[in-house]
Structure formats: structure tokens, C-alpha cells
Design a protein around this motif. Structure first.
Motif, PDB file in Angstrom:
ATOM      1  N   TRP A 136       1.029  -0.767  -0.138  1.00 39.67           N
ATOM      2  CA  TRP A 136       0.272  -0.328  -0.441  1.00 39.67           C
ATOM      3  C   TRP A 136       0.819   1.066  -0.165  1.00 39.67           C
ATOM      4  CZ3 TRP A 136      -4.547   1.084  -1.313  1.00 39.67           C
ATOM      5  CH2 TRP A 136      -4.716   2.445  -1.672  1.00 39.67           C
ATOM      6  N   THR A 153      -2.992  -3.478  -1.573  1.00 43.03           N
ATOM      7  CA  THR A 153      -4.620  -3.646  -0.749  1.00 43.03           C
ATOM      8  C   THR A 153      -4.328  -2.399   0.131  1.00 43.03           C
ATOM      9  OG1 THR A 153      -4.078  -6.208  -0.157  1.00 43.03           O
ATOM     10  CG2 THR A 153      -5.568  -4.600   1.690  1.00 43.03           C
ATOM     11  N   ASP A 154      -5.697  -1.526   1.082  1.00 41.65           N
ATOM     12  CA  ASP A 154      -5.607  -0.714   1.344  1.00 41.65           C
ATOM     13  C   ASP A 154      -5.806  -1.316   2.673  1.00 41.65           C
ATOM     14  OD1 ASP A 154      -6.795   1.881   2.152  1.00 41.65           O
ATOM     15  OD2 ASP A 154      -8.474   1.773   1.494  1.00 41.65           O
ATOM     16  N   LEU A 155      -5.036  -1.080   3.658  1.00 45.11           N
ATOM     17  CA  LEU A 155      -4.374  -1.091   4.392  1.00 45.11           C
ATOM     18  C   LEU A 155      -5.093   0.198   5.625  1.00 45.11           C
ATOM     19  CD1 LEU A 155      -0.212  -1.898   4.321  1.00 45.11           C
ATOM     20  CD2 LEU A 155      -2.079  -3.828   4.495  1.00 45.11           C
ATOM     21  N   ARG A 208      -8.308   0.364   5.283  1.00 39.51           N
ATOM     22  CA  ARG A 208      -9.522  -0.027   5.997  1.00 39.51           C
ATOM     23  C   ARG A 208      -9.805  -0.608   7.226  1.00 39.51           C
ATOM     24  NH1 ARG A 208      -9.821  -5.228   4.462  1.00 39.51           N
ATOM     25  NH2 ARG A 208      -7.841  -5.738   3.328  1.00 39.51           N
ATOM     26  N   ALA A 261      -8.078  -4.034   7.406  1.00 41.60           N
ATOM     27  CA  ALA A 261      -7.309  -4.764   7.036  1.00 41.60           C
ATOM     28  C   ALA A 261      -5.502  -5.848   7.484  1.00 41.60           C
ATOM     29  CB  ALA A 261      -6.967  -3.230   6.609  1.00 41.60           C
TER      30      ALA A 261
END
Length: 466
Positions: free
Chosen positions: A38, A56-58, A60, A63
Motif C-alpha cells: 500500500w 491492499t488498502d491498509l 480499511r 486490513a
């Protein structure tokens, strides 16, 4: 590449996809981990995805479910002035936070070393000023001595980007406080502390936190040999903490300007001469005055640090002296970029703070000084005692007029741009003088970094002198 050990089959998050972040992702993948990447920048994410990595959107929720560790790039705050929101989320989830330096130390040694005649070794260099020059000088000396060696860290390649070690190799790493502060493993064979002066204080919540970050290199794993600059009280404290007493030669004290004859092992430079003392006797001496790549007392301190580190690795004084004379210096650090009609042109664009600029101003007897840029807190008042060698200042950038008010009786000219400053200094310079770029300021008002500023100075000089 150094494949990361200990995470095979596990998810490892990587925050920040610059040079070190992408190198970390590749090394994790090579070691059998599943890297989850990310970066807030869409461009950086696109570059990683082009290499086949998953982003990957860390930020959110959830996560970090199933994540074994978060590896963060050194430029991202993890504690002060406030933790990055992704790092804060990792802390809340109980996920260990590390960086590429920590991964390197847990992964560098391999079973292949059992077949080596001489185990590879790691030399780490930290401090406020002189880290890069000292690191490069150690690497250069080892090359001249015929030792297999690689250089990485805050200079050159990322630590996980280097090649696996060969028999007898020495890896030389430059480490900033950002790198030493967070690494979960720090186990160098030889650790070097050059000096300490105020810098990055917001990141470390003050001078004490800044020194504590540097001290971790010596306190976490305990190097076999410590080379400590003792020209500041912090260095004297650190040497005292590590040594069992003056007779303990596991600590090599170094200085530029102070005799250190009462210790088991010391290296110091005075009046242009480097001296090595062992148990009350001088065992070697080198005349540094004619070493073009290491001008000034600050570079003599760098020479002492590199000399001590290489002596601890078994390199002889004569080889070290030979290497000193063939060392060309680093770009933007007291780098001679031209000479004409007895006038020398020196690029020290890396002198971005008052302390490093003061050292540059003390290196030459008669100076045409190009300074300015994005000034730092406190301006340049502290430089006034060091302006005796300055014939005239040529001021550029955002802080040019502010700097002019702090120069006292030193003559100056407001030039604003590098082009005009180089032209004016060249016009005024006489044989025996040095036109010196030592800005005492950041570059961000006119340049993206100090390297681009130094390159502009070099190009202007070469265009004028032919």
C-alpha cells in the motif's frame, strides 16, 4: 537480493512503495511470503501492480486480519510527531512493525555460510554528519585492499537489494536515525558513530529522542567493535556506556582536534595529521593535508572513522593511506567540480544545515560563498563565528534576504538564482580562492532535492570555466 527469512507462507504488509518498499516486497516474495502493498500515491501503487504485486488498502477496517507484520518505509512517521494512520492501526491490532533494516539483519546469514572460510561481516555507520562520506570511504578502502564488499542502506542500493554474501565479504551500510529507530534487529559486527548535531527533531520529539534512535545501533545487538566520535558529549557518553574502562579496546574513540592518547585504542586527527594510538603508543600516522578528496577538519574526522573501522577489519595502515589518496569524494559533499586560473570550485550542496555548512566554511582559507535556499529555524546566526574566511557571500533562494541580515560585516550580494550567483562569484574570485556552494538551507524552494541543486551548480561552473 536477500530473500527475507521467517515469513514463508504468511501475509506481510508493506507500507510505502518507494525504492526500499519495492525492494522489500521483492525480497519478501523471494522468501516465500505473501506481500500486501500500500501507498497513498496512485502512481506508486500502479508501479507496484505493473510488477505483478497486489495492492491492499491498509487503511480499511480489518486490513490487518491474518497479517504477520507491517514493514514500513523509513520516511513514514511511526511515533512522532504522530504515527501514520496505517501504522497506528497496526499497533492497535498488535501487529509487529519493522523496516527493511530489521528484515536484513534477520535474513542476511544463511546456511551457506557454514562452508565459508571467513564469515561475512557488516559495518554500519550512523551519526548526524559525514555518514555518507565515511560509508563510501570504508567501502573504497576495502576495494583497494582487495576485499569483497558491497555498500547499501541510505546510500547506493537498498539493503535487501544487495547480492547474497560471498566468503569473507564486508557489507557497509549507512543508516539514518529513521532506519535505526524502528528496526527490530540490529546486529552489526562493527558500528560507527560519527557525531551528533540537531536534526530531524520533530521526528524524534527532541534531541534526546534523536540520540536514542542513533544509540539503538549500539545497544540492541552489541557490535564486536564500536567506533565512536567523541567530539560531542553524546559520543563521550556512548563510549563510556559501551566500554568497561579506558583499557577496553572494543571501543575505538575518534576525534578531529583532540589528542586521545590515554585509551586502549584511538584514532585522531590534529593539524592535518591522522594518528593511531594503541595502549599508550603511536602505531601509525598519515598526512591528510594532501588528500584532495577529504578537505577540512570534518572530513578528517570522517577519515578517522573509516580508518578505525578498516583497522578493526584487519586492513593495514599503508593500504588505507593509499586508498585515501585515490578517494574522489562523493557528489555534493565537498566535491571539487572544476578549477581555473587558480580558483577552485567546490560543490557541498549536501550542507543543508548550519552545522554542516560551518564545517565546510572551515575547510578552506579564502572563500566566495554561495548560500541560501529554504532556510531552517534559527537562520544562519550560528555561522557568524565561522565567516572569517569568507571574502563575500552570494545569496540565493527564498531566504536570501533573511540570510543577508544575519551576516554581520561579511560582504554579500543578493543573486537569487544559482546562475547569477555562480557568475558573480566567478567574476570576483582570485587565484587561491574557493567558490563554495554550502547552502546552509534546504533546496525545496528552487529544486526537488539537494542533488539537483548541486548538479545545477556544477553545470553552471563547467559552462563558465569550459
Amino acid at each position: 537480493m536477500i530473500p527475507v527469512q521467517g515469513y514463508e507462507g504468511r501475509k506481510v504488509a508493506v507500507l510505502g512503495l518507494g525504492r526500499s518498499g519495492l525492494a522489500t516486497a521483492r525480497a519478501l516474495l523471494a522468501g516465500g511470503a505473501e506481500p500486501l502493498l500500500w501507498d497513498d500515491s496512485p502512481e506508486s501503487r500502479a508501479k507496484a501492480e505493473a510488477e505483478g504485486f497486489s495492492c491492499t488498502d491498509l487503511t480499511r477496517a480489518q486490513a490487518f486480519d491474518g497479517v504477520a507484520a507491517l514493514i514500513t518505509s523509513p520516511g513514514i512517521p511511526h511515533l512522532y510527531p504522530a504515527p501514520n494512520k496505517v501504522i497506528a492501526r497496526a499497533y492497535e491490532a498488535g501487529v509487529p512493525v519493522d523496516n527493511d533494516i530489521g528484515l536484513f539483519f534477520r535474513s542476511f546469514a544463511t546456511p551457506d555460510w557454514d562452508n565459508f572460510e571467513t564469515a561475512p561481516r557488516v559495518v554500519c555507520v550512523t551519526g548526524s554528519n559525514g555518514k555518507s562520506t565515511t560509508t563510501a570511504l570504508i567501502h573504497h578502502i576495502l576495494e583497494v585492499a582487495g576485499r569483497p564488499t558491497q555498500m547499501a542502506g541510505n546510500i547506493g542500493r537498498g539493503v535487501l537489494d544487495i547480492d547474497p554474501a560471498v566468503d569473507g565479504e564486508v557489507v557497509v551500510l549507512e543508516l539514518s536515525s529513521y532506519q535505526t529507530d524502528l528496526a527490530r534487529a540490529l546486529t552489526p559486527d562493527v558500528a560507527v558513530f560519527t557525531n551528533l548535531s540537531p536534526d530531524h527533531l520533530d521526528r524524534h520529539n527532541g534531541m534526546g529522542g534523536y540520540f536514542a534512535a542513533k544509540r539503538r545501533l549500539f545497544a540492541e545487538g552489541g557490535p564486536d567493535r564500536a567506533v565512536i566520535g567523541v567530539d560531542e558529549v553524546e559520543g563521550r557518553y556512548l563510549a563510556g556506556q559501551l566500554a568497561e574502562g579506558a583499557a577496553d579496546d572494543r571501543v575505538i574513540r575518534i576525534s578531529s582536534g583532540t589528542k586521545l592518547e590515554e585509551f586502549a585504542w584511538s584514532v585522531f586527527a590534529r593539524k592535518g595529521f591522522l594518528a593511531e594510538w594503541r595502549r599508550g603508543k603511536q602505531v601509525a600516522s598519515i598526512d591528510l593535508r594532501g588528500v584532495a578528496g577529504l578537505p577540512g577538519a570534518h572530513n578528517h574526522q570522517n577519515a578517522c572513522a573509516a580508518y578505525a573501522a578498516c583497522r578493526s577489519l584487519g586492513v593495514g595502515p599503508k593500504l588505507i593511506e593509499q586508498a585515501f589518496h585515490s578517494f574522489a569524494g562523493l557528489p555534493h559533499r565537498s566535491q571539487t567540480v572544476g578549477e581555473k586560473a587558480g580558483v577552485r570550485f567546490v560543490n557541498d550542496s549536501k550542507a543543508t544545515n548550519v552545522d554542516s555548512a560551518a564545517k565546510a566554511l572551515q575547510a578552506f582559507p579564502r572563500i566566495r560563498w554561495i548560500a541560501g535556499g529554504m532556510g531552517k529555524d534559527g537562520g544562519i546566526k550560528a555561522l557568524v563565528p565561522h565567516l572569517g574566511s569568507v571574502a563575500k557571500a552570494y545569496l540565493i533562494g527564498h531566504s536570501a534576504r533573511d540570510f543577508a541580515l544575519e551576516l554581520g560585516a561579511t560582504p554579500y550580494e543578493i543573486c537569487e538564482t544559482m546562475e547569477r550567483a555562480v557568475a558573480a562569484a566567478t567574476r570576483d574570485a582570485q587565484a587561491g580562492e574557493v567558490v563554495l556552494l554550502a547552502p546552509a538551507a534546504a533546496s525545496f524552494d528552487q529544486y526537488p532535492n539537494f542533488e539537483k541543486r548541486g548538479e545545477d551548480f556544477t553545470a553552471r561552473v563547467q559552462a563558465l570555466i569550459g
